[in-house]
Design a protein around this motif. Structure first.
Motif, PDB file in Angstrom:
ATOM      1  N   SER A 102       0.856  -1.185   0.000  1.00  0.00           N
ATOM      2  CA  SER A 102       0.000   0.000   0.000  1.00  0.00           C
ATOM      3  C   SER A 102       0.892   1.235   0.000  1.00  0.00           C
ATOM      4  O   SER A 102       2.018   1.202   0.497  1.00  0.00           O
ATOM      5  N   SER A 103       0.368   2.311  -0.588  1.00  0.00           N
ATOM      6  CA  SER A 103       1.128   3.552  -0.632  1.00  0.00           C
ATOM      7  C   SER A 103       0.168   4.726  -0.769  1.00  0.00           C
ATOM      8  O   SER A 103      -1.041   4.550  -0.870  1.00  0.00           O
ATOM      9  N   ASN A 104       0.767   5.910  -0.813  1.00  0.00           N
ATOM     10  CA  ASN A 104      -0.047   7.107  -1.001  1.00  0.00           C
ATOM     11  C   ASN A 104      -0.434   7.300  -2.468  1.00  0.00           C
ATOM     12  O   ASN A 104      -1.016   8.304  -2.836  1.00  0.00           O
ATOM     13  N   GLY A 105      -0.095   6.343  -3.298  1.00  0.00           N
ATOM     14  CA  GLY A 105      -0.451   6.393  -4.711  1.00  0.00           C
ATOM     15  C   GLY A 105       0.667   6.866  -5.611  1.00  0.00           C
ATOM     16  O   GLY A 105       0.530   6.866  -6.833  1.00  0.00           O
ATOM     17  N   HIS A 106       1.790   7.242  -5.031  1.00  0.00           N
ATOM     18  CA  HIS A 106       2.906   7.756  -5.827  1.00  0.00           C
ATOM     19  C   HIS A 106       4.135   6.851  -5.793  1.00  0.00           C
ATOM     20  O   HIS A 106       5.188   7.224  -6.304  1.00  0.00           O
ATOM     21  N   TYR A 107       4.019   5.682  -5.184  1.00  0.00           N
ATOM     22  CA  TYR A 107       5.165   4.788  -5.039  1.00  0.00           C
ATOM     23  C   TYR A 107       4.812   3.396  -5.551  1.00  0.00           C
ATOM     24  O   TYR A 107       3.648   3.001  -5.573  1.00  0.00           O
ATOM     25  N   SER A 108       5.842   2.643  -5.882  1.00  0.00           N
ATOM     26  CA  SER A 108       5.652   1.281  -6.363  1.00  0.00           C
ATOM     27  C   SER A 108       5.235   0.370  -5.212  1.00  0.00           C
ATOM     28  O   SER A 108       5.716   0.506  -4.092  1.00  0.00           O
ATOM     29  N   GLU A 109       4.346  -0.537  -5.504  1.00  0.00           N
ATOM     30  CA  GLU A 109       3.924  -1.555  -4.536  1.00  0.00           C
ATOM     31  C   GLU A 109       4.260  -2.947  -5.061  1.00  0.00           C
ATOM     32  O   GLU A 109       3.787  -3.938  -4.548  1.00  0.00           O
ATOM     33  N   SER A 110       5.110  -2.987  -6.074  1.00  0.00           N
ATOM     34  CA  SER A 110       5.427  -4.264  -6.706  1.00  0.00           C
ATOM     35  C   SER A 110       6.534  -4.993  -5.955  1.00  0.00           C
ATOM     36  O   SER A 110       7.317  -4.402  -5.226  1.00  0.00           O
ATOM     37  N   VAL A 111       6.571  -6.291  -6.172  1.00  0.00           N
ATOM     38  CA  VAL A 111       7.578  -7.161  -5.570  1.00  0.00           C
ATOM     39  C   VAL A 111       8.640  -7.428  -6.625  1.00  0.00           C
ATOM     40  O   VAL A 111       8.327  -7.675  -7.785  1.00  0.00           O
ATOM     41  N   GLU A 112       9.899  -7.351  -6.220  1.00  0.00           N
ATOM     42  CA  GLU A 112      10.994  -7.629  -7.131  1.00  0.00           C
ATOM     43  C   GLU A 112      11.453  -9.076  -6.958  1.00  0.00           C
ATOM     44  O   GLU A 112      11.416  -9.624  -5.857  1.00  0.00           O
ATOM     45  N   PHE A 113      11.883  -9.668  -8.056  1.00  0.00           N
ATOM     46  CA  PHE A 113      12.438 -11.019  -8.046  1.00  0.00           C
ATOM     47  C   PHE A 113      13.665 -10.987  -8.940  1.00  0.00           C
ATOM     48  O   PHE A 113      13.571 -10.614 -10.107  1.00  0.00           O
ATOM     49  N   GLU A 114      14.823 -11.344  -8.377  1.00  0.00           N
ATOM     50  CA  GLU A 114      16.054 -11.247  -9.133  1.00  0.00           C
ATOM     51  C   GLU A 114      17.031 -12.336  -8.750  1.00  0.00           C
ATOM     52  O   GLU A 114      16.967 -12.886  -7.644  1.00  0.00           O
ATOM     53  N   ARG A 115      17.936 -12.610  -9.680  1.00  0.00           N
ATOM     54  CA  ARG A 115      19.042 -13.517  -9.354  1.00  0.00           C
ATOM     55  C   ARG A 115      19.940 -12.754  -8.402  1.00  0.00           C
ATOM     56  O   ARG A 115      20.201 -11.581  -8.579  1.00  0.00           O
ATOM     57  N   TRP A 116      20.415 -13.453  -7.374  1.00  0.00           N
ATOM     58  CA  TRP A 116      21.150 -12.809  -6.291  1.00  0.00           C
ATOM     59  C   TRP A 116      22.462 -13.531  -6.052  1.00  0.00           C
ATOM     60  O   TRP A 116      22.481 -14.754  -5.975  1.00  0.00           O
ATOM     61  N   GLU A 117      23.525 -12.769  -5.957  1.00  0.00           N
ATOM     62  CA  GLU A 117      24.820 -13.350  -5.633  1.00  0.00           C
ATOM     63  C   GLU A 117      24.914 -13.381  -4.116  1.00  0.00           C
ATOM     64  O   GLU A 117      25.174 -12.360  -3.483  1.00  0.00           O
ATOM     65  N   ALA A 118      24.659 -14.527  -3.556  1.00  0.00           N
ATOM     66  CA  ALA A 118      24.574 -14.645  -2.099  1.00  0.00           C
ATOM     67  C   ALA A 118      25.769 -15.365  -1.539  1.00  0.00           C
ATOM     68  O   ALA A 118      26.293 -16.301  -2.139  1.00  0.00           O
ATOM     69  N   ALA A 119      26.158 -14.931  -0.370  1.00  0.00           N
ATOM     70  CA  ALA A 119      27.166 -15.655   0.399  1.00  0.00           C
ATOM     71  C   ALA A 119      26.418 -16.482   1.426  1.00  0.00           C
ATOM     72  O   ALA A 119      25.735 -15.941   2.276  1.00  0.00           O
TER      73      ALA A 119
END
Length: 120
Positions: A102-119
């Motif tokens: 949820s937001s004030n209508g001016h921000y993204s509410e989407s979820v990101e999914f990415e390949r991650w270089e994790a330790a």
């Protein structure tokens, strides 16, 4: 950014993260994928619910990985909301991860999914 369907055919060895604001998916071929939202000031995006057992995603190839979302106006102060559902299936069972933003209508509410270089 990656599409969630990149997980189809992969076998997960572990799922990490705080299960509120991010999840990490570790595959048996050494890859890691991160599901998260980079928070800004006038928004909140988090995991609202996990339906099913995340352990059902471990040790069996992912047969289904899809994203479904719905957005709308919250009716107050010009704000907006977004529900994002991630649906997974293996031979062991089904899991749905439900995110709510949820937001004030001016921000993204989407979820990101990415390949991650994790330790690990």
């Amino acid at each position: 950014m990656a599409n969630i369907d990149v997980l189809v055919g992969k076998t997960l060895t572990k799922i990490g993260g705080d299960r509120e604001y991010e999840l990490y998916f570790y595959t048996d071929d050494g890859e890691c994928y991160r599901m998260y939202h980079d928070q800004c000031c006038c928004e909140t995006v988090s995991i609202e619910d996990i339906c099913g057992d995340l352990d059902d995603m471990i040790g069996a190839p992912i047969q289904l990985a899809e994203e479904v979302s719905e957005s709308g106006d919250d009716g107050e102060w010009g704000g907006t909301f977004t529900w994002t559902f991630y649906k997974f299936a293996t031979a062991k069972g089904y899991v749905t991860i439900r995110w709510y933003g949820s937001s004030n209508g001016h921000y993204s509410e989407s979820v990101e999914f990415e390949r991650w270089e994790a330790a690990e």
